[in-house]
Design a protein around this motif. Structure first.
Motif, mmCIF file in Angstrom:
data_model
loop_
_atom_site.group_PDB
_atom_site.id
_atom_site.type_symbol
_atom_site.label_atom_id
_atom_site.label_comp_id
_atom_site.label_asym_id
_atom_site.label_seq_id
_atom_site.Cartn_x
_atom_site.Cartn_y
_atom_site.Cartn_z
ATOM 1 N N SER A 45 3.791 -21.939 -4.818
ATOM 2 C CA SER A 45 3.681 -22.577 -6.131
ATOM 3 C C SER A 45 2.309 -23.191 -6.328
ATOM 4 O O SER A 45 1.814 -23.922 -5.487
ATOM 5 N N GLY A 46 1.707 -22.850 -7.457
ATOM 6 C CA GLY A 46 0.422 -23.412 -7.815
ATOM 7 C C GLY A 46 -0.766 -22.612 -7.332
ATOM 8 O O GLY A 46 -1.880 -22.819 -7.793
ATOM 9 N N LEU A 47 -0.558 -21.680 -6.380
ATOM 10 C CA LEU A 47 -1.679 -20.895 -5.869
ATOM 11 C C LEU A 47 -1.826 -19.563 -6.590
ATOM 12 O O LEU A 47 -2.922 -19.058 -6.771
ATOM 13 N N TRP A 48 -0.714 -18.975 -6.992
ATOM 14 C CA TRP A 48 -0.748 -17.647 -7.582
ATOM 15 C C TRP A 48 0.080 -17.644 -8.857
ATOM 16 O O TRP A 48 1.284 -17.447 -8.833
ATOM 17 N N ASP A 49 -0.577 -17.871 -10.002
ATOM 18 C CA ASP A 49 0.142 -17.782 -11.275
ATOM 19 C C ASP A 49 0.459 -16.342 -11.616
ATOM 20 O O ASP A 49 1.485 -16.033 -12.197
ATOM 21 N N PHE A 50 -0.456 -15.446 -11.268
ATOM 22 C CA PHE A 50 -0.279 -14.064 -11.707
ATOM 23 C C PHE A 50 -1.063 -13.132 -10.797
ATOM 24 O O PHE A 50 -2.226 -13.363 -10.521
ATOM 25 N N PHE A 51 -0.423 -12.104 -10.301
ATOM 26 C CA PHE A 51 -1.134 -11.044 -9.594
ATOM 27 C C PHE A 51 -0.297 -9.773 -9.684
ATOM 28 O O PHE A 51 0.910 -9.813 -9.924
ATOM 29 N N GLU A 52 -0.955 -8.620 -9.503
ATOM 30 C CA GLU A 52 -0.277 -7.335 -9.563
ATOM 31 C C GLU A 52 0.124 -6.937 -8.148
ATOM 32 O O GLU A 52 -0.751 -6.673 -7.306
ATOM 33 N N PRO A 53 1.429 -6.877 -7.837
ATOM 34 C CA PRO A 53 1.857 -6.549 -6.478
ATOM 35 C C PRO A 53 1.294 -5.220 -5.984
ATOM 36 O O PRO A 53 0.978 -5.071 -4.803
ATOM 37 N N GLU A 54 1.134 -4.261 -6.901
ATOM 38 C CA GLU A 54 0.627 -2.951 -6.483
ATOM 39 C C GLU A 54 -0.823 -3.016 -6.013
ATOM 40 O O GLU A 54 -1.299 -2.118 -5.321
ATOM 41 N N ASN A 55 -1.503 -4.087 -6.383
ATOM 42 C CA ASN A 55 -2.894 -4.244 -5.959
ATOM 43 C C ASN A 55 -3.015 -5.003 -4.647
ATOM 44 O O ASN A 55 -4.130 -5.303 -4.213
ATOM 45 N N THR A 56 -1.899 -5.339 -4.035
ATOM 46 C CA THR A 56 -1.929 -6.085 -2.780
ATOM 47 C C THR A 56 -1.271 -5.298 -1.648
ATOM 48 O O THR A 56 -0.894 -5.866 -0.631
ATOM 49 N N THR A 57 -1.132 -3.991 -1.821
ATOM 50 C CA THR A 57 -0.542 -3.146 -0.782
ATOM 51 C C THR A 57 -1.601 -2.218 -0.203
ATOM 52 O O THR A 57 -2.557 -1.842 -0.880
ATOM 53 N N LEU A 58 -1.430 -1.873 1.063
ATOM 54 C CA LEU A 58 -2.348 -0.966 1.750
ATOM 55 C C LEU A 58 -1.563 0.177 2.381
ATOM 56 O O LEU A 58 -0.367 0.043 2.644
ATOM 57 N N ASP A 59 -2.250 1.283 2.644
ATOM 58 C CA ASP A 59 -1.583 2.439 3.249
ATOM 59 C C ASP A 59 -1.715 2.435 4.768
ATOM 60 O O ASP A 59 -1.556 3.464 5.425
ATOM 61 N N PHE A 60 -2.043 1.279 5.331
ATOM 62 C CA PHE A 60 -2.128 1.138 6.780
ATOM 63 C C PHE A 60 -1.792 -0.301 7.140
ATOM 64 O O PHE A 60 -1.804 -1.189 6.281
ATOM 65 N N GLU A 61 -1.513 -0.552 8.410
ATOM 66 C CA GLU A 61 -1.219 -1.903 8.888
ATOM 67 C C GLU A 61 -2.538 -2.605 9.180
ATOM 68 O O GLU A 61 -3.254 -2.237 10.104
ATOM 69 N N GLY A 62 -2.855 -3.606 8.375
ATOM 70 C CA GLY A 62 -4.100 -4.313 8.590
ATOM 71 C C GLY A 62 -4.592 -4.971 7.325
ATOM 72 O O GLY A 62 -3.793 -5.362 6.463
ATOM 73 N N ALA A 63 -5.904 -5.071 7.194
ATOM 74 C CA ALA A 63 -6.510 -5.743 6.052
ATOM 75 C C ALA A 63 -7.818 -5.048 5.687
ATOM 76 O O ALA A 63 -8.345 -4.240 6.462
ATOM 77 N N VAL A 64 -8.339 -5.389 4.514
ATOM 78 C CA VAL A 64 -9.636 -4.871 4.067
ATOM 79 C C VAL A 64 -10.537 -6.060 3.796
ATOM 80 O O VAL A 64 -10.177 -6.979 3.051
ATOM 81 N N VAL A 65 -11.699 -6.039 4.416
ATOM 82 C CA VAL A 65 -12.702 -7.086 4.183
ATOM 83 C C VAL A 65 -13.836 -6.446 3.380
ATOM 84 O O VAL A 65 -14.394 -5.424 3.783
ATOM 85 N N THR A 66 -14.168 -7.062 2.240
ATOM 86 C CA THR A 66 -15.145 -6.488 1.307
ATOM 87 C C THR A 66 -16.328 -7.426 1.124
ATOM 88 O O THR A 66 -16.158 -8.645 1.060
ATOM 89 N N ALA A 67 -17.509 -6.833 1.034
ATOM 90 C CA ALA A 67 -18.726 -7.605 0.745
ATOM 91 C C ALA A 67 -19.616 -6.789 -0.174
ATOM 92 O O ALA A 67 -19.463 -5.561 -0.288
ATOM 93 N N TYR A 68 -20.547 -7.469 -0.836
ATOM 94 C CA TYR A 68 -21.487 -6.808 -1.734
ATOM 95 C C TYR A 68 -22.907 -7.136 -1.284
ATOM 96 O O TYR A 68 -23.259 -8.296 -1.066
ATOM 97 N N LEU A 69 -23.704 -6.084 -1.137
ATOM 98 C CA LEU A 69 -25.076 -6.234 -0.666
ATOM 99 C C LEU A 69 -26.035 -5.526 -1.604
ATOM 100 O O LEU A 69 -25.740 -4.426 -2.095
#
Length: 312
Positions: A45-69
């Protein structure tokens, strides 16, 4: 020079290590997509008013770390990152799958690309919002808001903004002193001013928004009746208003209600928007428990606006 997006697919255990590798390559920050994040799973409560669940799934067990250079070329950086990922195993860490993906995301004039999608729109009964670089033929009784949102929220295209403008048209009186909490681009302050508000105070915590709002106020020739201040919610508000409008998020509105009595005159109206439908009941409960009378609730898409009134 071009901007490159670097995505590293890795294990949960290596999120921090991979983040540090990206910082050492020159990244100023990282974005982490971890479907197993406790806050995300619990929709705290209070952290996530709205997000798209389909945008928080991955096709592998793990995570994605993103940066911009910003680089002329990304090849050398990728080679370095691959070597550093392999070295993590010597520390007992498994970075698998350890896949690095890159793409160019921003060209030389990327900051202006969004402008081609922002066209004049009509809101409420007689408001026309147009970007500063466009021309528009308005009808005799229409009021034109000229705006350049820049990096601040508020172009009029979002349901929450259009809902607020409709309510300002309906409930604001020409003699009203108006307070715009979380003013963003200043679009709601401008709407109130062009509709005849006596004075306007806009407040935002973001210095970029404050700068943008001031520029847009001047663009619409309302600087003589307007004051845009940087501050946290109501900390820089020194007198009550006849109409208070807040287009923010549900949790911040709930916090705001605790102090709303000090900034709204007797008989004044409070227009609260930015409320995702899933949080509507909790915001309504808070407003009603504060002693304000809920006058109207309007829904549009996934969002809602609440209009409440302070008793005489």
């Amino acid at each position: 020079m071009a901007w490159f997006e670097i995505n590293i697919k890795t294990s949960i255990m290596c999120i921090d290590a991979v983040s540090q590798l990206l910082y050492r390559t020159g990244a100023n920050g990282v974005q982490i997509l971890n479907p197993n994040d406790p806050d995300l799973l619990g929709n705290a409560s209070g952290l996530w008013d709205f997000f798209e669940p389909e945008n928080t799934t991955l096709d592998f067990e793990g995570a994605v770390v993103t940066a911009y250079l910003e680089r002329d070329s990304i090849e050398g950086t990728v080679d370095t990152l691959k070597n550093k990922l392999e070295e993590l195993t010597s520390f007992g860490l498994d970075p698998s799958p350890g896949i690095i993906e890159t793409q160019i995301v921003f060209q030389e004039n990327w900051e202006n690309e969004w402008k081609k999608y922002f066209k004049p729109i009509r809101l409420g009964k007689k408001m026309v919002v147009k970007p500063s670089w466009e021309t528009v033929e308005s009808k005799t009784d229409e009021i034109v808001i000229e705006i350049d949102p820049g990096n601040a929220f508020g172009s009029g295209t979002h349901e929450t903004t259009s809902l607020c403008i409709e309510m300002i048209e309906k409930y604001m009186r020409p003699s009203d002193h108006v307070l715009d909490v979380g003013c963003g681009s200043g679009i709601l302050s401008i709407a109130a001013g062009l509709l005849g508000a006596k004075s306007i105070l806009g407040v935002d915590i973001d210095p970029v928004a404050v700068k943008t709002a001031r520029e847009n106020i001047e663009r619409n020739h309302l600087e003589n009746i307007s004051d845009i201040r940087q501050g946290d919610l109501l900390s820089v508000v020194d007198q009550p208003a006849d109409l208070v409008v807040a287009n923010i998020i549900a949790e911040i509105i709930i916090q705001l209600v605790d102090d709303i009595d000090s900034v709204i005159k007797s008989g004044g109206y409070f227009i609260a928007s930015g409320i995702i439908l899933q949080r509507l009941d909790s915001v309504l409960d808070k407003i009603q428990s504060s002693g304000l009378e809920v006058v109207e609730t309007v829904k549009k898409g996934e969002w809602a606006v609440i209009v409440a009134r302070k008793g005489l």
